[in-house]
Enzyme design. Structure first.
Site, PDB file in Angstrom:
ATOM      1  CE1 TYR A 211      -2.785  -4.821  10.109  1.00  0.00           C
ATOM      2  CE2 TYR A 211      -3.527  -2.682  10.902  1.00  0.00           C
ATOM      3  CZ  TYR A 211      -2.541  -3.487  10.361  1.00  0.00           C
ATOM      4  OH  TYR A 211      -1.308  -2.953  10.084  1.00  0.00           O
TER       5      TYR A 211
ATOM      6  CG  ASP B  55      -0.364   0.326   2.521  1.00  0.00           C
ATOM      7  OD1 ASP B  55       0.859   0.110   2.681  1.00  0.00           O
ATOM      8  OD2 ASP B  55      -1.094   0.786   3.422  1.00  0.00           O
TER       9      ASP B  55
ATOM     10  CD  GLU C 299       1.714  -4.473   9.302  1.00  0.00           C
ATOM     11  OE1 GLU C 299       0.523  -4.364   8.926  1.00  0.00           O
ATOM     12  OE2 GLU C 299       2.666  -4.545   8.521  1.00  0.00           O
TER      13      GLU C 299
ATOM     14  CD  GLU D  65       0.411  -7.744   5.516  1.00  0.00           C
ATOM     15  OE1 GLU D  65       0.015  -7.328   4.414  1.00  0.00           O
ATOM     16  OE2 GLU D  65       0.107  -7.204   6.588  1.00  0.00           O
TER      17      GLU D  65
HETATM   18  C1  E9O Z   1       0.945  -4.210   5.599  1.00  0.00           C
HETATM   19  C2  E9O Z   1       1.111  -2.730   5.731  1.00  0.00           C
HETATM   20  O1  E9O Z   1       2.134  -2.311   4.883  1.00  0.00           O
HETATM   21  N1  E9O Z   1      -0.189  -4.667   6.383  1.00  0.00           N
HETATM   22  C3  E9O Z   1      -1.435  -3.977   6.056  1.00  0.00           C
HETATM   23  C4  E9O Z   1      -1.259  -2.494   6.343  1.00  0.00           C
HETATM   24  C5  E9O Z   1      -2.525  -1.665   6.164  1.00  0.00           C
HETATM   25  O2  E9O Z   1      -2.669  -0.650   6.854  1.00  0.00           O
HETATM   26  C6  E9O Z   1      -0.201  -1.995   5.409  1.00  0.00           C
HETATM   27  O3  E9O Z   1       0.002  -0.622   5.500  1.00  0.00           O
HETATM   28  O4  E9O Z   1      -3.345  -1.964   5.341  1.00  0.00           O
HETATM   29  C7  E9O Z   1      -2.578  -4.603   6.777  1.00  0.00           C
HETATM   30  C8  E9O Z   1      -3.006  -5.904   6.175  1.00  0.00           C
HETATM   31  C9  E9O Z   1      -4.212  -6.418   6.851  1.00  0.00           C
HETATM   32  C10 E9O Z   1      -4.742  -7.648   6.185  1.00  0.00           C
HETATM   33  C11 E9O Z   1      -6.241  -7.715   6.257  1.00  0.00           C
HETATM   34  C12 E9O Z   1      -6.838  -7.465   4.918  1.00  0.00           C
HETATM   35  C13 E9O Z   1      -8.336  -7.451   4.933  1.00  0.00           C
HETATM   36  C14 E9O Z   1      -8.842  -6.699   3.707  1.00  0.00           C
HETATM   37  C15 E9O Z   1     -10.310  -6.564   3.684  1.00  0.00           C
END
Ligand code: E9O
Length: 620
Positions: free
Chosen positions: A487, A152, A523, A397
């Site tokens: 998250y 991202d 994270e 990831e």
């Molecule tokens: C990698 C990081 O570089 N992990 C992401 C971070 C984000 O804020 C990104 O900035 O998006 C989170 C991945 C979470 C996975 C869940 C995905 C569900 C999508 C609907």
């Protein structure tokens, strides 16, 4: 100068770029994207050219100096020319590029260095991206394409790190490998110096000798040694401790390495040495035989105007904020950071999870694997002597629910361990591990049956006939420590802060149960817009981000009491730039600091926790 595929054909490298077309004034080091008012430059995909005229004194030639050109990094693919001739090329945007230019310079005169850089990412590059071609002539102009990414953050491009020309004598120090150990109250430093000779003059390389002087952190002499390989034992050594684990964190000796030959050439290199040991087993990480709990954050090299360009003021500011928080560590998400940042981490006692640029990988074939392994080799080569680096992360990831990930990660992790057997290796996971407690119970059940069978009869191997693999996640089994990004109540169950504790405790206990390894959360977090308040908490408010963190802390404390939870890292240290998108208002806003490094409410909450955690560790 931006290029639409003409530069190589027209040999732009043969003369100063200004002779081939209009040039843009550009700063180095910096990303080129956000420096001007030009949208085409900001959004450019493809080749961009840099050049620079410079002089070298003729005395370097009479003194038979060896001359080296070194770029800290250039993003992503680069080809370097010197005086119109191709010099070297490099794939990958985050690791150094070096070339011996001794015989290619004109001494006492003007020289021209030209660097062509391409930021295009494909399924074959690390990290990956895709070029999407739009062929519908009723909707897009001819040849229209867009670049998409498997991550991202903004794929900033340019010469991000300093460019140096330096000299050495013709007999020179090529590399130094340091490992350290503890023996009672004594510190043990093992060193291995390799040297080279450029053969400018008569070579007598057989007569090269090495000598070492060890200085303490005030520059006072501790001891001396002879020989290019050896061991130095220091009684009552000062150890390298992380921030807030000692009165004097980041203590480093200097090993003054001297290599000389029979012609009187003398090369000197002051190698910093932090004496510390690392240990790990199925539940614990240790430093100097003391258990470690990581309290830190994921970061980015990211700031206004300069993008990912090295900025000394910003480095000092970020470390000042990390210490204000009471953090003891961060992860170089999602690529190797500038050496200037790593130097600060060594010096300030901030521990680093040193990550490769392999973010969001998929399609695990052999070509990608070989490339990945050579990136790990370059990374280990660059950072091997740093006391701050306590773990290698081979990636972030990956789509490790693809079955090919099993052999792929086992090969990448094992190669990394062969490059450096002294540090644990991880990979940051995000795919579902088969979130079914029944499976975990099943694993525990079989472990018991197998070990009971083995103790009843140690003379025969034990098996069980399986029909299909039970785990949907294929990388974890190769790792020393399991790091997971989660998250709860942001990407899933959005708005339901009350489920965080339960879901986090369940999930992380299962990871430990399945793999019998230390686990940590690498994270977690929520986006917030500074100044936007809502009580009761509502998504994007400062209250929501802060409350989400507090609910997570409750889970972390419960997990810590189980004895295998080794750390927590908030996502992210600061707001950062992303491509434009409807889920990213002005970028990724999960920072606890704004992009200009001012605290949100979340930063104060985290500061309170981290200082308390630091006190716990000191008193236990
Ligand atoms: C990698 C990081 O570089 N992990 C992401 C971070 C984000 O804020 C990104 O900035 O998006 C989170 C991945 C979470 C996975 C869940 C995905 C569900 C999508 C609907």
């Amino acid at each position: 100068m931006l290029d639409a595929e003409k530069g190589f054909r027209e040999e732009w490298y043969a003369q100063p770029l200004s002779k081939s077309g209009p040039v843009i004034s550009m700063a180095v080091p910096s990303s080129y994207n956000d420096i001007t008012q030009d949208k085409d430059l900001r959004d450019h995909i493809g080749w961009a050219w840099y050049d620079r005229l410079f002089y070298v004194p003729s005395r370097w030639q009479t003194d038979k100096q060896r001359v080296v050109l070194r770029l800290g990094s250039a993003h992503y693919n680069s080809i370097i020319y010197l005086n119109g001739h191709s010099l070297t090329s490099h794939e990958g945007g985050h690791l150094p590029i070096m070339a011996d230019i001794t015989t290619k310079l004109v001494y006492g005169k003007e020289n021209l260095v030209t660097v062509a850089i391409n930021n295009t990412l494909t399924p074959e590059t690390i990290p990956q991206g895709t070029i999407v071609k739009h062929n519908d002539p009723s909707r897009y102009p001819p040849g229209y394409f867009a670049q998409s990414y498997n991550f991202d953050f903004t794929n900033y491009a340019g010469i991000h790190r300093p460019v140096y020309i330096y000299t050495t004598p013709q007999t020179f120090i090529d590399d130094i490998l340091i490992t350290t150990d503890i023996n009672g109250a004594n510190g043990v430093i093992t060193y291995n110096v390799t040297h080279g000779n450029t053969m400018i003059g008569p070579s007598r390389s057989g007569e090269v000798g090495c000598s070492m002087k060890l200085l303490d952190n005030e520059g006072d002499h501790v001891t001396s040694a002879m020989g290019c390989q050896g061991t130095i034992e220091i009684s009552n050594a000062s150890l390298w401790w992380p921030y807030l684990m000692s009165e004097n964190p980041g203590y480093m000796y200097t090993l003054l390495v001297a290599v000389s030959d029979a012609d009187g050439n003398l090369d000197l290199y002051p190698q910093k040495v932090g004496i510390r040991t690392l240990g790990w087993n199925s539940t614990t990480l240790t430093i100097n035989n003391k258990p470690l709990y990581l309290r830190g954050c994921g970061k980015h090299e990211d700031a206004d105007i300069r993008g990912k360009g090295v900025d000394y003021a910003l480095i000092v500011k970020d470390f000042s904020l990390l210490k204000w928080l009471g953090a003891n560590s961060f992860r170089t998400s999602h690529y190797p950071y500038a050496e200037e940042i790593m130097d600060m981490a060594d010096k300030e006692g901030i521990m680093i999870i040193d990550e490769s640029p392999a973010v969001g990988l998929s399609g695990f074939d052999e070509a990608l694997m070989n490339k990945h392994i050579s990136v790990m080799q370059e990374l280990v080569q660059r950072d091997k002597n740093r006391p701050s680096v306590i773990m290698w992360s081979v990636g972030n990831e990956p789509k490790s629910n693809e079955a090919a990930a099993l052999n792929y990660f086992s090969a990448v992790v094992n190669s990394t361990k062969a490059f450096d057997p002294t540090r644990p290796v991880t990979c940051v996971l995000a795919v579902d591990k088969h979130s079914d407690l029944a499976v975990c119970k099943f694993v525990v059940f079989f472990r018991k049956v197998v070990s009971a069978t083995k103790s009843a009869d140690p003379s025969r191997p034990v098996t069980c006939v399986l029909n299909k693999p039970k785990e949907k996640e294929y990388a974890a089994s190769s790792l020393d420590v399991i790091l997971v990004n989660r998250y709860y109540s942001w990407y899933g169950d959005t708005g339901h802060l009350e489920v965080i504790k339960m879901q986090t405790v369940t999930e992380f206990s299962e990871w430990h149960l399945l793999h019998n390894k230390p686990v940590m959360i690498s994270e977690y977090g929520a986006g917030s817009l500074p100044g936007y308040h809502m009580d009761p908490a509502w998504t994007w408010s400062e209250e929501y981000q802060a409350e989400l963190m507090i609910r997570n802390f409750e889970a972390f404390d419960e997990l810590r009491s189980k004895g295998y939870f080794v750390g927590e890292m908030i996502w992210n240290f600061a707001d950062f730039s992303t491509p434009q998108g409807h889920t990213r208002p002005g970028g990724n806003r999960k920072g606890i600091f704004t992009r200009s490094r001012q605290p949100k409410m979340a930063a104060h909450v985290l500061r309170y926790r981290y200082h308390n955690l630091a006190n716990d560790t000191l008193t236990n």
